[in-house]
Design a protein around this motif. Structure first.
Motif, short mmCIF file in Angstrom:
data_model
loop_
_atom_site.label_atom_id
_atom_site.label_comp_id
_atom_site.label_asym_id
_atom_site.label_seq_id
_atom_site.Cartn_x
_atom_site.Cartn_y
_atom_site.Cartn_z
N CYS A 134 -3.99 -5.28 0.27
CA CYS A 134 -3.36 -6.59 0.48
C CYS A 134 -2.34 -6.54 1.62
CB CYS A 134 -2.69 -7.05 -0.80
SG CYS A 134 -1.75 -8.59 -0.61
N LYS A 135 -2.50 -7.41 2.61
CA LYS A 135 -1.60 -7.42 3.76
C LYS A 135 -0.20 -7.88 3.38
CE LYS A 135 -5.18 -8.10 7.22
NZ LYS A 135 -5.73 -8.98 8.24
N ILE A 136 -0.09 -8.72 2.37
CA ILE A 136 1.23 -9.18 1.94
C ILE A 136 1.95 -8.05 1.21
CG2 ILE A 136 2.48 -10.80 0.46
CD1 ILE A 136 0.25 -12.86 1.12
N LYS A 137 1.29 -7.45 0.25
CA LYS A 137 1.90 -6.35 -0.52
C LYS A 137 2.29 -5.18 0.39
CE LYS A 137 -0.45 -3.29 -3.06
NZ LYS A 137 -1.26 -2.71 -4.12
N ASN A 138 1.49 -4.93 1.41
CA ASN A 138 1.72 -3.81 2.31
C ASN A 138 2.45 -4.21 3.59
OD1 ASN A 138 0.38 -1.78 0.72
ND2 ASN A 138 -1.52 -2.84 1.20
N CYS A 139 3.05 -5.37 3.61
CA CYS A 139 3.78 -5.86 4.78
C CYS A 139 4.87 -4.86 5.17
CB CYS A 139 4.41 -7.22 4.44
SG CYS A 139 5.61 -7.79 5.66
N GLN A 140 4.95 -4.54 6.45
CA GLN A 140 5.91 -3.56 6.95
C GLN A 140 7.35 -3.97 6.63
OE1 GLN A 140 5.31 -0.55 8.26
NE2 GLN A 140 7.50 -0.17 8.35
N THR A 141 7.68 -5.24 6.82
CA THR A 141 9.04 -5.70 6.54
C THR A 141 9.36 -5.59 5.06
OG1 THR A 141 8.89 -7.26 8.38
CG2 THR A 141 10.66 -7.63 6.80
N LEU A 142 8.42 -6.01 4.22
CA LEU A 142 8.61 -5.94 2.77
C LEU A 142 8.88 -4.51 2.33
CD1 LEU A 142 8.29 -8.00 0.31
CD2 LEU A 142 6.04 -6.96 0.03
N THR A 143 8.06 -3.59 2.81
CA THR A 143 8.20 -2.20 2.38
C THR A 143 9.41 -1.51 3.03
OG1 THR A 143 6.58 -1.49 4.04
CG2 THR A 143 5.75 -1.91 1.83
N SER A 144 9.65 -1.75 4.31
CA SER A 144 10.77 -1.07 4.97
C SER A 144 12.13 -1.58 4.50
CB SER A 144 10.67 -1.19 6.49
OG SER A 144 10.88 -2.52 6.90
N GLU A 145 12.20 -2.86 4.14
CA GLU A 145 13.46 -3.44 3.66
C GLU A 145 13.64 -3.26 2.15
OE1 GLU A 145 15.93 -4.79 5.49
OE2 GLU A 145 14.80 -4.39 7.32
N GLY A 146 12.57 -2.85 1.47
CA GLY A 146 12.64 -2.64 0.03
C GLY A 146 12.68 -3.93 -0.77
N PHE A 147 12.14 -5.01 -0.21
CA PHE A 147 12.13 -6.29 -0.91
C PHE A 147 11.11 -6.26 -2.05
CE2 PHE A 147 13.19 -8.33 3.41
CZ PHE A 147 14.55 -8.18 3.20
N GLU A 148 11.47 -6.83 -3.19
CA GLU A 148 10.53 -6.97 -4.31
C GLU A 148 9.59 -8.15 -4.06
OE1 GLU A 148 10.13 -5.15 -7.12
OE2 GLU A 148 11.62 -3.73 -6.42
N TYR A 149 10.11 -9.18 -3.39
CA TYR A 149 9.36 -10.41 -3.14
C TYR A 149 9.52 -10.81 -1.68
CZ TYR A 149 9.66 -10.36 -8.17
OH TYR A 149 9.58 -9.97 -9.48
N CYS A 150 8.72 -11.76 -1.25
CA CYS A 150 8.73 -12.18 0.15
C CYS A 150 9.92 -13.07 0.52
CB CYS A 150 7.43 -12.92 0.47
SG CYS A 150 5.96 -11.87 0.37
N TYR A 151 10.50 -13.79 -0.42
CA TYR A 151 11.51 -14.79 -0.07
C TYR A 151 12.75 -14.28 0.67
CZ TYR A 151 13.90 -13.56 -4.47
OH TYR A 151 14.54 -12.91 -5.49
N PRO A 152 13.23 -13.03 0.52
CA PRO A 152 14.41 -12.64 1.29
C PRO A 152 14.10 -12.29 2.75
CG PRO A 152 13.95 -10.99 -0.40
CD PRO A 152 12.91 -12.05 -0.51
#
Length: 136
Positions: free
Chosen positions: A45-63
């Motif tokens: 999944c491109k959303i689950k594996n999003c670089q920003t999501l994973t590098s920032e440690g976000f649980e969800y996309c909203y931040p």
């Protein structure tokens, strides 16, 4: 990560109402599950594996500063059109009210009025008694 959070994908999808999670054979364990069998679409999944999501440690996309990105926007449009559910609305509720309030509201929203089972968002039928429901 506890099970309640584990069953809410980074995109705001409540995995506990997904047909892949509700099916009996080759059941998906949720989008965040690790070290378990999951369909290729969840693993890659491109959303689950999003670089920003994973590098920032976000649980969800909203931040994320890019929220809503094109991936979330397209998926939200597809879900609103096909299943009468908004992932961005889910994310907004998660941000505003928190995980517990979201889960509680989702449990009520997707509860079968006939038997109390879980309504499958993709098929609009109860996963237990198989009675049809109007899309939410």
């Amino acid at each position: 990560m506890n099970e309640k959070v584990n069953l809410i994908a980074p995109c705001g999808m409540n995995c506990s109402i997904c047909m892949a999670y509700l099916r009996k054979k080759n059941k998906c364990n949720g989008c965040r599950a690790v070290n378990t069998w999951n369909p290729k679409t969840r693993v890659e999944c491109k959303i689950k594996n999003c670089q920003t999501l994973t590098s920032e440690g976000f649980e969800y996309c909203y931040p994320c500063s890019r929220y809503p990105c094109i991936l979330i926007s397209k998926m939200d449009k597809r879900y609103r059109t096909r299943y009468k559910m908004s992932l961005m609305e889910n994310l907004n509720v998660l941000e505003r009210d928190g995980v517990e309030a979201f889960r509680s509201a989702e449990n009520e929203k997707w509860k079968c009025k006939y038997c109390g089972g879980v309504i499958n968002v993709h098929k609009a039928v109860c996963s237990h008694c198989e009675k049809a429901h109007e899309p939410q």
